[in-house]
Scaffold this motif. Sequence first.
Motif, PDB file in Angstrom:
ATOM      1  N   PRO A 207       0.815  -1.225   0.000  1.00  0.00           N
ATOM      2  CA  PRO A 207       0.000   0.000   0.000  1.00  0.00           C
ATOM      3  C   PRO A 207       0.842   1.265   0.000  1.00  0.00           C
ATOM      4  O   PRO A 207       0.457   2.269  -0.613  1.00  0.00           O
ATOM      5  N   ILE A 208       1.935   1.245   0.685  1.00  0.00           N
ATOM      6  CA  ILE A 208       3.023   2.204   0.495  1.00  0.00           C
ATOM      7  C   ILE A 208       4.205   1.362   0.050  1.00  0.00           C
ATOM      8  O   ILE A 208       4.712   0.559   0.818  1.00  0.00           O
ATOM      9  N   ALA A 209       4.617   1.509  -1.187  1.00  0.00           N
ATOM     10  CA  ALA A 209       5.711   0.664  -1.679  1.00  0.00           C
ATOM     11  C   ALA A 209       7.003   1.029  -0.950  1.00  0.00           C
ATOM     12  O   ALA A 209       7.292   2.202  -0.732  1.00  0.00           O
ATOM     13  N   GLY A 210       7.762   0.013  -0.570  1.00  0.00           N
ATOM     14  CA  GLY A 210       9.005   0.261   0.147  1.00  0.00           C
ATOM     15  C   GLY A 210      10.204  -0.395  -0.476  1.00  0.00           C
ATOM     16  O   GLY A 210      11.329  -0.226  -0.011  1.00  0.00           O
ATOM     17  N   ASN A 211       9.995  -1.140  -1.557  1.00  0.00           N
ATOM     18  CA  ASN A 211      11.089  -1.912  -2.133  1.00  0.00           C
ATOM     19  C   ASN A 211      11.586  -1.371  -3.461  1.00  0.00           C
ATOM     20  O   ASN A 211      12.336  -2.032  -4.170  1.00  0.00           O
ATOM     21  N   MET A 212      11.144  -0.162  -3.815  1.00  0.00           N
ATOM     22  CA  MET A 212      11.760   0.593  -4.900  1.00  0.00           C
ATOM     23  C   MET A 212      12.011   2.004  -4.386  1.00  0.00           C
ATOM     24  O   MET A 212      12.003   2.984  -5.115  1.00  0.00           O
ATOM     25  N   GLY A 213      12.253   2.067  -3.080  1.00  0.00           N
ATOM     26  CA  GLY A 213      12.208   3.327  -2.368  1.00  0.00           C
ATOM     27  C   GLY A 213      10.783   3.531  -1.882  1.00  0.00           C
ATOM     28  O   GLY A 213       9.890   2.724  -2.147  1.00  0.00           O
ATOM     29  N   CYS A 214      10.562   4.581  -1.137  1.00  0.00           N
ATOM     30  CA  CYS A 214       9.242   4.867  -0.589  1.00  0.00           C
ATOM     31  C   CYS A 214       8.378   5.518  -1.669  1.00  0.00           C
ATOM     32  O   CYS A 214       8.626   6.657  -2.072  1.00  0.00           O
ATOM     33  N   ILE A 215       7.388   4.782  -2.161  1.00  0.00           N
ATOM     34  CA  ILE A 215       6.515   5.264  -3.233  1.00  0.00           C
ATOM     35  C   ILE A 215       5.078   5.278  -2.719  1.00  0.00           C
ATOM     36  O   ILE A 215       4.580   4.275  -2.212  1.00  0.00           O
ATOM     37  N   LEU A 216       4.417   6.428  -2.871  1.00  0.00           N
ATOM     38  CA  LEU A 216       3.080   6.614  -2.322  1.00  0.00           C
ATOM     39  C   LEU A 216       2.006   6.370  -3.386  1.00  0.00           C
ATOM     40  O   LEU A 216       2.209   6.686  -4.563  1.00  0.00           O
ATOM     41  N   ASN A 375      14.904   6.109 -13.347  1.00  0.00           N
ATOM     42  CA  ASN A 375      15.474   7.297 -13.978  1.00  0.00           C
ATOM     43  C   ASN A 375      16.228   8.178 -12.996  1.00  0.00           C
ATOM     44  O   ASN A 375      16.845   9.169 -13.402  1.00  0.00           O
ATOM     45  N   SER A 376      16.173   7.839 -11.717  1.00  0.00           N
ATOM     46  CA  SER A 376      16.892   8.641 -10.724  1.00  0.00           C
ATOM     47  C   SER A 376      18.391   8.362 -10.804  1.00  0.00           C
ATOM     48  O   SER A 376      18.826   7.356 -11.379  1.00  0.00           O
ATOM     49  N   ASN A 377      19.159   9.252 -10.223  1.00  0.00           N
ATOM     50  CA  ASN A 377      20.615   9.176 -10.289  1.00  0.00           C
ATOM     51  C   ASN A 377      21.143   8.303  -9.153  1.00  0.00           C
ATOM     52  O   ASN A 377      21.423   8.797  -8.055  1.00  0.00           O
ATOM     53  N   ILE A 378      21.250   7.009  -9.427  1.00  0.00           N
ATOM     54  CA  ILE A 378      21.708   6.061  -8.406  1.00  0.00           C
ATOM     55  C   ILE A 378      23.179   6.317  -8.044  1.00  0.00           C
ATOM     56  O   ILE A 378      23.591   6.158  -6.898  1.00  0.00           O
ATOM     57  N   GLY A 379      23.963   6.743  -9.036  1.00  0.00           N
ATOM     58  CA  GLY A 379      25.372   7.041  -8.759  1.00  0.00           C
ATOM     59  C   GLY A 379      25.528   8.138  -7.728  1.00  0.00           C
ATOM     60  O   GLY A 379      26.418   8.079  -6.866  1.00  0.00           O
ATOM     61  N   LEU A 380      24.678   9.150  -7.792  1.00  0.00           N
ATOM     62  CA  LEU A 380      24.738  10.244  -6.821  1.00  0.00           C
ATOM     63  C   LEU A 380      24.328   9.749  -5.441  1.00  0.00           C
ATOM     64  O   LEU A 380      24.931  10.140  -4.430  1.00  0.00           O
ATOM     65  N   LYS A 390      30.895   7.497   6.360  1.00  0.00           N
ATOM     66  CA  LYS A 390      32.159   7.847   7.017  1.00  0.00           C
ATOM     67  C   LYS A 390      31.948   8.786   8.200  1.00  0.00           C
ATOM     68  O   LYS A 390      32.794   8.875   9.094  1.00  0.00           O
ATOM     69  N   GLN A 391      30.809   9.473   8.199  1.00  0.00           N
ATOM     70  CA  GLN A 391      30.498  10.397   9.292  1.00  0.00           C
ATOM     71  C   GLN A 391      29.537   9.791  10.314  1.00  0.00           C
ATOM     72  O   GLN A 391      29.003  10.483  11.176  1.00  0.00           O
ATOM     73  N   GLY A 392      29.340   8.465  10.201  1.00  0.00           N
ATOM     74  CA  GLY A 392      28.552   7.771  11.213  1.00  0.00           C
ATOM     75  C   GLY A 392      27.057   7.742  10.964  1.00  0.00           C
ATOM     76  O   GLY A 392      26.282   7.611  11.913  1.00  0.00           O
ATOM     77  N   ILE A 393      26.648   7.831   9.688  1.00  0.00           N
ATOM     78  CA  ILE A 393      25.230   7.752   9.336  1.00  0.00           C
ATOM     79  C   ILE A 393      25.021   6.518   8.471  1.00  0.00           C
ATOM     80  O   ILE A 393      25.585   6.419   7.377  1.00  0.00           O
ATOM     81  N   TYR A 394      24.202   5.572   8.929  1.00  0.00           N
ATOM     82  CA  TYR A 394      24.001   4.317   8.218  1.00  0.00           C
ATOM     83  C   TYR A 394      22.668   4.350   7.493  1.00  0.00           C
ATOM     84  O   TYR A 394      21.600   4.127   8.072  1.00  0.00           O
ATOM     85  N   LEU A 395      22.731   4.647   6.187  1.00  0.00           N
ATOM     86  CA  LEU A 395      21.549   4.644   5.326  1.00  0.00           C
ATOM     87  C   LEU A 395      21.396   3.276   4.672  1.00  0.00           C
ATOM     88  O   LEU A 395      22.347   2.495   4.622  1.00  0.00           O
ATOM     89  N   PRO A 396      20.220   2.962   4.118  1.00  0.00           N
ATOM     90  CA  PRO A 396      20.078   1.721   3.355  1.00  0.00           C
ATOM     91  C   PRO A 396      21.097   1.686   2.216  1.00  0.00           C
ATOM     92  O   PRO A 396      21.251   2.680   1.494  1.00  0.00           O
ATOM     93  N   PRO A 397      21.811   0.569   2.036  1.00  0.00           N
ATOM     94  CA  PRO A 397      22.868   0.501   1.023  1.00  0.00           C
ATOM     95  C   PRO A 397      22.344   0.246  -0.387  1.00  0.00           C
ATOM     96  O   PRO A 397      22.846  -0.601  -1.107  1.00  0.00           O
ATOM     97  N   SER A 398      21.328   0.992  -0.778  1.00  0.00           N
ATOM     98  CA  SER A 398      20.765   0.909  -2.117  1.00  0.00           C
ATOM     99  C   SER A 398      19.801   2.065  -2.309  1.00  0.00           C
ATOM    100  O   SER A 398      19.020   2.393  -1.403  1.00  0.00           O
ATOM    101  N   GLY A 399      19.858   2.685  -3.480  1.00  0.00           N
ATOM    102  CA  GLY A 399      18.914   3.745  -3.804  1.00  0.00           C
ATOM    103  C   GLY A 399      17.504   3.240  -4.023  1.00  0.00           C
ATOM    104  O   GLY A 399      16.580   4.039  -4.219  1.00  0.00           O
TER     105      GLY A 399
END
Length: 426
Positions: A207-216, A375-380, A390-399
């Motif tokens: 209902p809220i997609a979470g596996n291609m990023g958060c999609i409403l 179409n988003s910039n995954i490299g960025l 490196k600054q101590g912030i752990y984000l999901p390791p995938s865009g």
Amino acid sequence: MLYQRSSALFEEAYKYIPGGVNSPVRAFKSVGGVPLFMKSAKGAYLTDEDDRNYIDYINSWGPAILGHTHPEVLEALKLQAEKGFSFGAPTELETEIAKYIVENVPNVDQIRMVSSGTEACMSAIRLARGFTGREKIIKFEGCYHGHSDSFLIQAGSGMATFGSPNSPGVTQGTAKDTLLAEYNNFEQVEDLFKANPEQIACIIVEPIAGNMGCILPENNFLQNLRKICDENGALLIFDEVMTGFRLAFGGAQEALNVKADLVTYGKVIGGGLPVGAFAGRNEIMNYLSPRGNVYQAGTLSGNPLAMRAGLKTLQLIKQDPEFYNKLAKTTETLDFEIGKILNEKGIKHRINRKGSMMSIFFDVTSASNFNEVNNSNIGLFNNLFHQVLKQGIYLPPSGYETWFISSAIGDTEIDKTLEAFRNFQY
């Protein structure tokens, strides 16, 4: 070397575990570099094997909604462990948590516990087919419902991370019964029903997609799915493995005011331990064995450790009437302040947010389906990931993944996160 211990551990793991990991997205293959090996977690923080601390925005992919090793959940777990790890027999505890969920979640009469989200979704599909006497299902590009064969057709998340829309090993016979539509594209759903009259057992959707990023969902997408299922005798399944008890206590059904026929759960109801569940109305759930003829079983289903941790987690959430409002406020603050920083840097982006879930997409103005996300910039994003890591912030390791915010994130963690974004060089 920055991640010396993790590098050595990954090299060793690679010899004995396929790809060095037990779930593909952990390998950092999308973002590059060495996956971090964690040794402990507490509150809002993870600690890796090199003794570096990180503010955690994954939270075990959702279940650590209270933060890690919450003291009351930990105490409940210890007391349960002393009584036994697993019995392979019914326990009163299973009924206790089932009753607690049924009494607090809309449109749910019965719930069956399993051991994972994959198992929950797989079982819900089988039940839908058994109930309707039909074979075909509709799913959406970029939605991931676990690794059962029926679902690995244009799946999101880990599948997208590796650039593979399908998986070898999924037979053509299985694939032909899975019908694909674009998320938020109701016209395609209508076309599928017209092309397959009285053949579609169900629609399964995040209902809220979470596996291609958060999609409403947009333009009454979910309401229209509800309507077309009613008109065609199909069931609507909400995969709430991510959203259940996270968007609201009643999950997406409550938060979005749309009723599903079956709902799948995971994550939060185990308090961080392996668990899954599927639930629905009596008339459907009574088709399940041993009462009905649709077979489903699991030796570790309703594991007492997971049930105890999950029940305590749900009770703690329910005790605080402002829990979800506070969690949403934290996420809103991150959304607004990060967006402000990115705007000041002149970085084109889109942030999607709902409740305590959010994602950042670069170089796009819209992210409402899998094609737009691609179409988003995954490299960025990958560049950002490593700089803030490196600054101590752990984000999901995938865009292609969603951030999950915990109630342990406070002003100190927000300030440190924003400082890392200010330091981002692109």
